[in-house]
Structures are given as C-alpha cells and as structure tokens.
Design a protein around this motif. Structure first.
Motif, PDB file in Angstrom:
ATOM      1  N   ASP A 168      49.595  21.747  -5.395  1.00 54.30           N
ATOM      2  CA  ASP A 168      48.765  21.713  -6.599  1.00 54.30           C
ATOM      3  C   ASP A 168      49.600  21.942  -7.850  1.00 54.30           C
ATOM      4  O   ASP A 168      49.485  21.212  -8.844  1.00 54.30           O
ATOM      5  CB  ASP A 168      47.667  22.777  -6.517  1.00 54.30           C
ATOM      6  CG  ASP A 168      46.472  22.313  -5.707  1.00 54.30           C
ATOM      7  OD1 ASP A 168      46.483  21.147  -5.260  1.00 54.30           O
ATOM      8  OD2 ASP A 168      45.538  23.103  -5.528  1.00 54.30           O
ATOM      9  N   ALA A 169      50.447  22.964  -7.809  1.00 53.03           N
ATOM     10  CA  ALA A 169      51.263  23.288  -8.977  1.00 53.03           C
ATOM     11  C   ALA A 169      52.293  22.193  -9.250  1.00 53.03           C
ATOM     12  O   ALA A 169      52.618  21.901 -10.407  1.00 53.03           O
ATOM     13  CB  ALA A 169      51.958  24.629  -8.767  1.00 53.03           C
ATOM     14  N   HIS A 170      52.805  21.602  -8.179  1.00 47.41           N
ATOM     15  CA  HIS A 170      53.782  20.528  -8.314  1.00 47.41           C
ATOM     16  C   HIS A 170      53.138  19.302  -8.973  1.00 47.41           C
ATOM     17  O   HIS A 170      53.695  18.715  -9.919  1.00 47.41           O
ATOM     18  CB  HIS A 170      54.300  20.166  -6.917  1.00 47.41           C
ATOM     19  CG  HIS A 170      55.577  19.404  -6.886  1.00 47.41           C
ATOM     20  ND1 HIS A 170      56.689  19.749  -7.615  1.00 47.41           N
ATOM     21  CD2 HIS A 170      55.924  18.282  -6.184  1.00 47.41           C
ATOM     22  CE1 HIS A 170      57.677  18.887  -7.367  1.00 47.41           C
ATOM     23  NE2 HIS A 170      57.229  17.991  -6.512  1.00 47.41           N
ATOM     24  N   TYR A 171      51.945  18.933  -8.502  1.00 49.22           N
ATOM     25  CA  TYR A 171      51.215  17.827  -9.104  1.00 49.22           C
ATOM     26  C   TYR A 171      50.856  18.126 -10.560  1.00 49.22           C
ATOM     27  O   TYR A 171      50.894  17.237 -11.416  1.00 49.22           O
ATOM     28  CB  TYR A 171      49.940  17.520  -8.308  1.00 49.22           C
ATOM     29  CG  TYR A 171      50.147  16.661  -7.093  1.00 49.22           C
ATOM     30  CD1 TYR A 171      50.637  15.363  -7.211  1.00 49.22           C
ATOM     31  CD2 TYR A 171      49.828  17.116  -5.821  1.00 49.22           C
ATOM     32  CE1 TYR A 171      50.823  14.555  -6.103  1.00 49.22           C
ATOM     33  CE2 TYR A 171      50.012  16.318  -4.694  1.00 49.22           C
ATOM     34  CZ  TYR A 171      50.508  15.044  -4.839  1.00 49.22           C
ATOM     35  OH  TYR A 171      50.694  14.243  -3.742  1.00 49.22           O
ATOM     36  N   ASP A 172      50.492  19.376 -10.837  1.00 44.04           N
ATOM     37  CA  ASP A 172      50.124  19.739 -12.201  1.00 44.04           C
ATOM     38  C   ASP A 172      51.274  19.514 -13.181  1.00 44.04           C
ATOM     39  O   ASP A 172      51.047  19.264 -14.364  1.00 44.04           O
ATOM     40  CB  ASP A 172      49.678  21.203 -12.266  1.00 44.04           C
ATOM     41  CG  ASP A 172      48.275  21.407 -11.717  1.00 44.04           C
ATOM     42  OD1 ASP A 172      47.559  20.397 -11.550  1.00 44.04           O
ATOM     43  OD2 ASP A 172      47.902  22.561 -11.441  1.00 44.04           O
ATOM     44  N   ARG A 173      52.497  19.602 -12.700  1.00 43.31           N
ATOM     45  CA  ARG A 173      53.657  19.335 -13.553  1.00 43.31           C
ATOM     46  C   ARG A 173      54.020  17.843 -13.584  1.00 43.31           C
ATOM     47  O   ARG A 173      54.985  17.454 -14.231  1.00 43.31           O
ATOM     48  CB  ARG A 173      54.857  20.152 -13.083  1.00 43.31           C
ATOM     49  CG  ARG A 173      54.722  21.630 -13.399  1.00 43.31           C
ATOM     50  CD  ARG A 173      56.054  22.342 -13.413  1.00 43.31           C
ATOM     51  NE  ARG A 173      55.900  23.700 -13.913  1.00 43.31           N
ATOM     52  CZ  ARG A 173      56.894  24.575 -14.073  1.00 43.31           C
ATOM     53  NH1 ARG A 173      58.133  24.209 -13.764  1.00 43.31           N
ATOM     54  NH2 ARG A 173      56.673  25.773 -14.528  1.00 43.31           N
ATOM     55  N   GLY A 174      53.252  17.053 -12.868  1.00 44.88           N
ATOM     56  CA  GLY A 174      53.449  15.612 -12.935  1.00 44.88           C
ATOM     57  C   GLY A 174      54.416  15.046 -11.933  1.00 44.88           C
ATOM     58  O   GLY A 174      54.865  13.902 -12.076  1.00 44.88           O
TER      59      GLY A 174
END
Length: 464
Positions: A147-153
């Motif tokens: 989730d956090a990785h995706y949130d950073r694009g």
C-alpha cells in the motif's frame, strides 16, 4: 525504521538455495509457473499491440547467447531477458503474489533462463534460481509494504522484481554471498517503475518486468566480474526501504527461508488486474442466472488498493478506450462477465471491437466500485470481493473470499496446461510443438536448458 541486516540475510539465502533443498511439491509448482510463463509469453507475441515495438526497441538484432521466447531469435542475455520479461507481462496474464502485490515470474524466470543459456547451467540450477528469485521479490514486496509503495507511485513488479531477478540470475551464475551483496547494491541504483501508465493506458507496465529482468542479468554479471556495489542496499540510510516506502515492514525478512514464495503465488485465469478476479468469479456465476438486460445496478466491493487501481475515477473506468484500460476497469470486467459469462483472453479481446456498444456501456454505467470493512479487513491475506447485482427480479449477492488460481484454489497441471494450450494455439503454435514444450517442462529437471530453448525455437518458427 529499525536497523536490520536485511541485505546480508537476503544474500545468504540466495547463496544457500539449491535444487537439492527444494521439496518435491515446490519443484512441481516451479515447473507449472514455468509452463504458464511460456504460455503468456507466446500469447503476447500474437495478441499484444506493444510486441512489435518491444521486439524492435529491446531486441538488438540476431546473435547472442540467449533465446527470445516469442521469436526464437538469439540475443545477448540481457536483451533476451528484457524481451521475454516484457512479453510475459504484456497481457497481464502472468502469476501474482497477493501479500506483496506483485508479479514475480515475469522478471525472475527470464533472468534465470538467459543466464543459464550463457553459462550452460543445468535445469536444476534454473529451478533453484527461480525459487530464490520468487522468495526475494516477494519478501521485498512485503517489506516495502504494498500500500505504501503504491502510494508513492511505484510498481512493485518493477522495483522489487529487480531484486528478484538479481537473485535468480545470481543463483544460476553461482554467486557467493558477498557477490550477491554487491549485486543487490547495483540493483538498488536501478530499481524503478512508475504507476503513471495508469493515466493513459500506456505500455510502460508491460515493459517494467523486462527492464527488471535485464537489470538482474546486468547486476549479477557485474558482481561476478568483481564489481563493488553499494552495501546495505535494502536497509541503508539511502537504501531501498527508506527511499521507496513511507511505512516499511522490516520484520518481513524474519520469514525468509521459512517458506517458499512460489507456493503462495497464484496463476491467473483472467488477463486483468488480480484485484478483480474474485469479483469476476462471482459475476460470471451470477451472469449464468440472469439476462444482462435485467440488471439495474452492480456494486463491487474490493480491497482499497483494488478500488484505486480498477474503480477510481469511476467515470473514466466506465469508459475504457483500449486493452490496458479494460484490464484495469472493474466496470468493464463486470459488464463483460454479466453479458458473456466469460472473462478469458478471447472474451477480453473480442470486446475491444465493441467498447462503444450501448448494452456494454449500460452495464458499465450501472457498476460502482467500493471498499467496505467486510472486504478490507481480510486484506492482504485475502483479496476478496463482494458483489451485489440488483435486477428486475430481485437481488443477487455473492461473496468470494479466494479467487480461482490462488494456492487455496489452484490451477493444477491440467488447468495450467489448458491455459498454455489456449495461448500457444491462438498464437499459431502447432499441436506437435505445444506437446513438445509441455513435455520438456513436465520433465524439466531431467532435461537440459537446450531442450527447452530448442523446443521454443521450433515453436516460434512453426508459427506464422
């Protein structure tokens, strides 16, 4: 973030991985993933619009030590890995690991095979390398927190897949633990992959695992030649975890070596975003019971990341304009499943000619995509879906906790072979060539890498 010795632990795991240490069920699962990889790669040759540009842009012409699966041409190992990795992901039909939210096979398997051809390695070493590559890609995916990785694009298949490809290439090349640390140090300066492709249905996503596979071959080759890579590539002050996530999970490395990531990895029955699969299972079942004209509304409840990828913004997701858009549109998949009762590759491709069809558009307009605590609470252990279809005759509701193809509902040898046959046949590969490829993979540890690549070349030449 707590200090860890993650890079050293990952390097030691890779250096210690051997075919002899793999249980029988793990070996069989690895071979099924190899056959699936061959099928989706061959299928992309015929059905992915991006293939001609990938072959022209990454190929580099004839000559080399490794085989491009889709064409049978010989290329430099890094270029063969790039082409094969990109084609393996071009239909979004390749394997998925739900806890790390990435596709391990597409970057890992091409890197292992390319180095094996160059080194003259055994098929046993290839299987060991693929196993290690899955382990590393998936543990990085857990540690970076999807989730956090995706949130950073970032796209985890590209970033974490780079480390997995290094692991696979390095095991096949016989790197030591110290050499693996250097190789990962090189990988830390290469890991990349942006989610910006979602803005216009771009082909970047298809390219990501190919570039990761190429980076894996390059990093392993540099380390084997004595190149000194950065230390603490994963946990360092400017390392992977600190740079690529705002919410790391370094405890993920405690599980490394306790399980085999390939045993937790799914094979896809549908060529689209994995978050949509449980809903498609439910919708195809409902579609068998009601005519599409009776549908008044559809509500699909997915985990929050699934909504972001396939349901937001809903207006755009209801109007896909190309194949990539369709692969990441829950309204499209809903309309397809309810109108045809199918969501395989043929159904997806056939629908491309009728995206303006009023009936299909009506079903897309009727579909909303939400996330509730009921489904989100199961994530990431399960990528569940709840579907509610309101019709003139009443309400039809289904809850699917585990999608078809997951380890709990596996595609066994029969299912994987059927998928491979369908993809290879639709790409023009004849019956004899298909049978030969299946036979080589089924007996892979008792055959040679040349047996596989020779069969691949015969299949490529035989196809139109």
């Amino acid at each position: 973030m707590p200090s860890t010795d993650a890079t050293a632990r990952v390097a030691a795991h890779c250096a210690e991985t051997s075919f002899a240490g793999l249980p029988a069920d793990v070996r069989e699962k690895l071979k099924r993933h190899l056959l699936d990889y061959l099928g989706v790669t061959l299928g992309a040759r015929e059905h992915a619009e991006s293939t001609s540009s990938i072959l022209a842009g990454l190929g580099g012409g004839e000559g080399g030590e490794a085989t491009a699966i889709g064409t049978g041409e010989r290329r430099a190992p890094d270029r063969a890995a790039a082409v094969n990795g990109a084609l393996a992901h071009s239909l979004d039909f390749d394997d998925t690991h739900r806890e790390s939210s990435l596709h391990p096979g597409a970057p890992v398997i091409p890197a292992a095979l390319a180095v094996a051809e160059r080194e003259g390695a055994t098929t046993e070493r290839v299987l060991a390398g693929v196993s290690a590559g899955f382990d590393v890609a998936c543990v990085l995916g857990r540690a970076v927190n999807p989730d956090a990785h995706y949130d950073r694009g970032f796209h985890g298949t590209a970033t974490c897949g780079t480390f997995g490809a290094i692991a696979a290439a390095g095991v096949v090349a016989g790197l030591s633990a110290d050499e693996f640390e250097s190789a990962f140090g090189v990988g830390g300066s290469q890991a990349a992959g942006s989610l910006q492709f979602l803005s216009n249905g771009a082909w970047n996503k298809r390219l990501h695992p190919g570039l990761a596979a190429r980076r894996g071959v390059t990093a392993a080759s540099l380390a084997a030649a004595g190149f000194r890579g950065a230390d603490e590539a994963i946990e360092g002050e400017y390392g992977f975890l600190n740079g690529y996530t705002g919410d790391p999970n370094p405890d993920a490395f405690d599980r490394l070596g306790d399980e085999y990531a390939v045993m937790e990895t799914a094979l896809k029955p549908y060529p689209c975003c994995r978050y949509m699969h449980a809903a498609i299972d439910a919708l195809t079942e409902i579609g068998e019971q009601i005519p599409p004209s009776a549908v008044n509304s559809v509500v699909v409840d997915l985990p929050e990341p699934g909504v972001r990828l396939t349901g937001d913004p809903i207006e755009r997701k209801r109007r896909p304009s190309n194949f990539v858009d369709c692969q990441f549109s829950m309204p499209f998949a809903s309309a397809l499943a309810l109108s045809t009762g199918e969501a395989g590759l043929e159904a997806f491709l056939d629908a491309q000619t009728r995206l303006d069809d009023p009936d299909l558009r009506g079903l897309m307009d009727a579909t909303d995509v939400v996330s509730t605590e009921t489904v989100q609470s199961l994530f990431p252990d399960q990528w569940a879906a709840r579907v509610v279809v309101e019709t003139d005759g009443g309400t039809h509701e289904r809850f699917v906790e585990t999608a078809l193809g997951e380890p709990e509902k596996p595609l066994g040898w029969d299912g994987v072979t059927e998928k491979f046959e369908s993809l290879a046949r639709s790409s023009g590969v004849g019956e004899d060539a298909r049978r030969e490829l299946v036979g080589v993979v089924r007996e892979f540890e008792d055959r040679s890498v040349a047996d596989l690549t020779d069969a691949v070349r015969r299949a490529a030449v035989a196809a139109p």
